[in-house]
Design a protein around this motif. Structure first.
Motif, PDB file in Angstrom:
ATOM      1  N   LYS A  48      39.646  16.440 -23.443  1.00 11.51           N
ATOM      2  CA  LYS A  48      38.873  17.322 -24.335  1.00 11.51           C
ATOM      3  C   LYS A  48      38.776  16.759 -25.752  1.00 11.51           C
ATOM      4  O   LYS A  48      38.055  17.306 -26.583  1.00 11.51           O
ATOM      5  CB  LYS A  48      39.531  18.708 -24.431  1.00 11.51           C
ATOM      6  N   SER A 135      39.140  26.269 -22.836  1.00 11.60           N
ATOM      7  CA  SER A 135      37.756  26.207 -22.383  1.00 11.60           C
ATOM      8  C   SER A 135      37.410  24.758 -22.026  1.00 11.60           C
ATOM      9  O   SER A 135      37.850  23.825 -22.690  1.00 11.60           O
ATOM     10  CB  SER A 135      36.825  26.742 -23.467  1.00 11.60           C
ATOM     11  N   ASN A 137      35.265  22.419 -22.400  1.00 14.35           N
ATOM     12  CA  ASN A 137      34.230  21.740 -23.177  1.00 14.35           C
ATOM     13  C   ASN A 137      34.902  20.702 -24.058  1.00 14.35           C
ATOM     14  O   ASN A 137      36.085  20.847 -24.370  1.00 14.35           O
ATOM     15  CB  ASN A 137      33.511  22.756 -24.078  1.00 14.35           C
ATOM     16  N   SER A 143      31.398  26.518 -25.323  1.00 12.19           N
ATOM     17  CA  SER A 143      32.158  26.699 -24.078  1.00 12.19           C
ATOM     18  C   SER A 143      31.217  26.749 -22.868  1.00 12.19           C
ATOM     19  O   SER A 143      30.071  27.161 -22.986  1.00 12.19           O
ATOM     20  CB  SER A 143      32.960  28.001 -24.136  1.00 12.19           C
ATOM     21  N   HIS A 221      33.144  25.509 -35.174  1.00 10.91           N
ATOM     22  CA  HIS A 221      33.651  25.534 -33.795  1.00 10.91           C
ATOM     23  C   HIS A 221      32.520  26.084 -32.945  1.00 10.91           C
ATOM     24  O   HIS A 221      31.547  26.609 -33.463  1.00 10.91           O
ATOM     25  CB  HIS A 221      34.888  26.428 -33.721  1.00 10.91           C
TER      26      HIS A 221
HETATM   27 MG    MG Z   1      37.751  26.660 -26.673  1.00  6.54          MG
END
Ligand code: MG
Ligand code: TXA
Length: 323
Positions: A48, A135, A137, A143, A221
């Protein structure tokens, strides 16, 4: 090769071997690994590109298991758990010795959630360990709410995506904890403030980005690569450039007839339906090479509208930083 299927035996086998499996939940897809396997957890951070200071949520299927791992629920948080689990609620609980510190990023509390997605619940019921699952992503990006969203970034990188269809809730869980006798919401999410307050009375909302206890609070974010512009009124929509723009609207209208680049989140203004579509819509325009900016209408600030507006603020906070 990344397997994409609904075979929970295969998913359980991969997880038991310390490999990564993306799992469906009712909120968003998670990037899961055996939480008790430190190397497997390290692998989550690596794929990630997630900073190690950002702790992970543990997922399991029963409160009894959580207690077996030495983690206890204070009375009021237990009440929330008994009311809303399985569901889009994450609780911050006192960490036990059994919980590895790379999961909690060295913090004194551990995040736990019992998700309600049927396929994932049967998977978790087979496991004698919790799965850590942020998540699924790349860090900072929108997400995933479908198996294909996960494949888009992680095909060939992880062992499997357990395909459970589109996520029902569509935004991440609400994160709740207790400090000095006060119930605090650290991240707005798929369980509304109103639902929580109906059970437990007034809560404090502490989702400010100045002191990011949880990086889900970071100012930038949940961000698409394209510029995101949040609007409230028809006038604000009409002021924006039309060429190269796409729209995600709730109650307002696009600035002209026959515009092709419009997604109406939900005719009729239902916040739950809007949440279900929101990340699909953002990703849709972000993936469209003809689009340069995404103009998104803010929702009325109650129920899940509040959580969607929070994500929108952070997505719009990214402008041009990530071209
Ligand atoms: Mg997240
Ligand atoms: O709906 C969800 O919560 C999804 C699904 C997969 O369950 N998971 C998810 O995880 O959104 P993630 O890692 O993307 O976001 C978890 C947030 C992060 O902002 C993290 O900082 C915070 O939870 N968090 C996790 N453990 C924590 C802890 N011990 N103390 C404070 N914040 C914590």
């Amino acid at each position: 090769m990344t397997e994409k299927s609904d075979n929970i035996e295969n998913a359980a086998a991969f997880l038991s071997k310390g490999e990564l499996v993306a799992i469906p939940t009712e909120t968003v897809y998670g990037m899961a690994a055996n939480a008790f396997d430190e190397d497997a957890v390290k692998e989550i951070f690596r794929v990630k590109n997630r900073p190690f200071y950002n702790p992970l949520i543990l997922h399991t299927d029963s409160i009894e298991k959580i207690e077996q791992w030495g983690v206890s629920l204070p009375p009021r948080l237990r009440r929330l758990a008994e009311t809303f689990w399985p569901g889009p609620l994450t609780l911050l609980l006192p960490r036990s010795e059994k919980i590895p510190t790379n999961v909690t990023a060295g913090l004194e509390r551990v995040a736990f959630r019992i998700p309600s997605h049927a396929l994932t619940r049967s998977l978790l019921a087979q496991l004698d360990f919790p799965v850590a699952a942020p998540s699924a992503n790349p860090f900072g990006y929108v997400s995933p709410t479908s198996a294909d969203h996960v494949m888009r970034h992680f095909n060939g990188v992880i062992s499997m995506v357990l395909d459970g269809g589109s996520c029902d809730v569509g935004i991440e869980s609400t994160i709740v904890g207790e400090e000095d006798g006060k119930i605090i919401i650290y991240r707005l999410g798929g369980l509304s403030v109103e639902q929580i307050e109906r059970v437990i009375g007034n809560v404090e909302i502490r989702t400010s980005s100045s002191k990011p206890d949880a990086p889900g609070m970071l100012e930038r974010h949940y961000s698409p690569k394209k510029e995101v512009i949040a609007v409230d009124t028809q006038e604000e929509i009409d002021e924006q450039e039309i060429e190269d723009s796409a729209y995600i609207l709730f109650l307002l209208e696009p600035p002209g007839f026959d515009l092709p680049n419009v997604i109406h989140l939900t005719p009729g203004g239902n916040h739950e339906k809007a949440a279900r579509q929101f990340y699909h819509a953002l990703r849709n325009w972000d993936d469209d090479p003809d689009i340069k900016r995404i103009i998104v209408e803010r929702l009325p600030d109650f129920g899940l509208g509040r959580a969607i507006n929070d994500r929108l603020k952070r997505a719009a906070g990214s402008q041009n930083l990530n071209p």
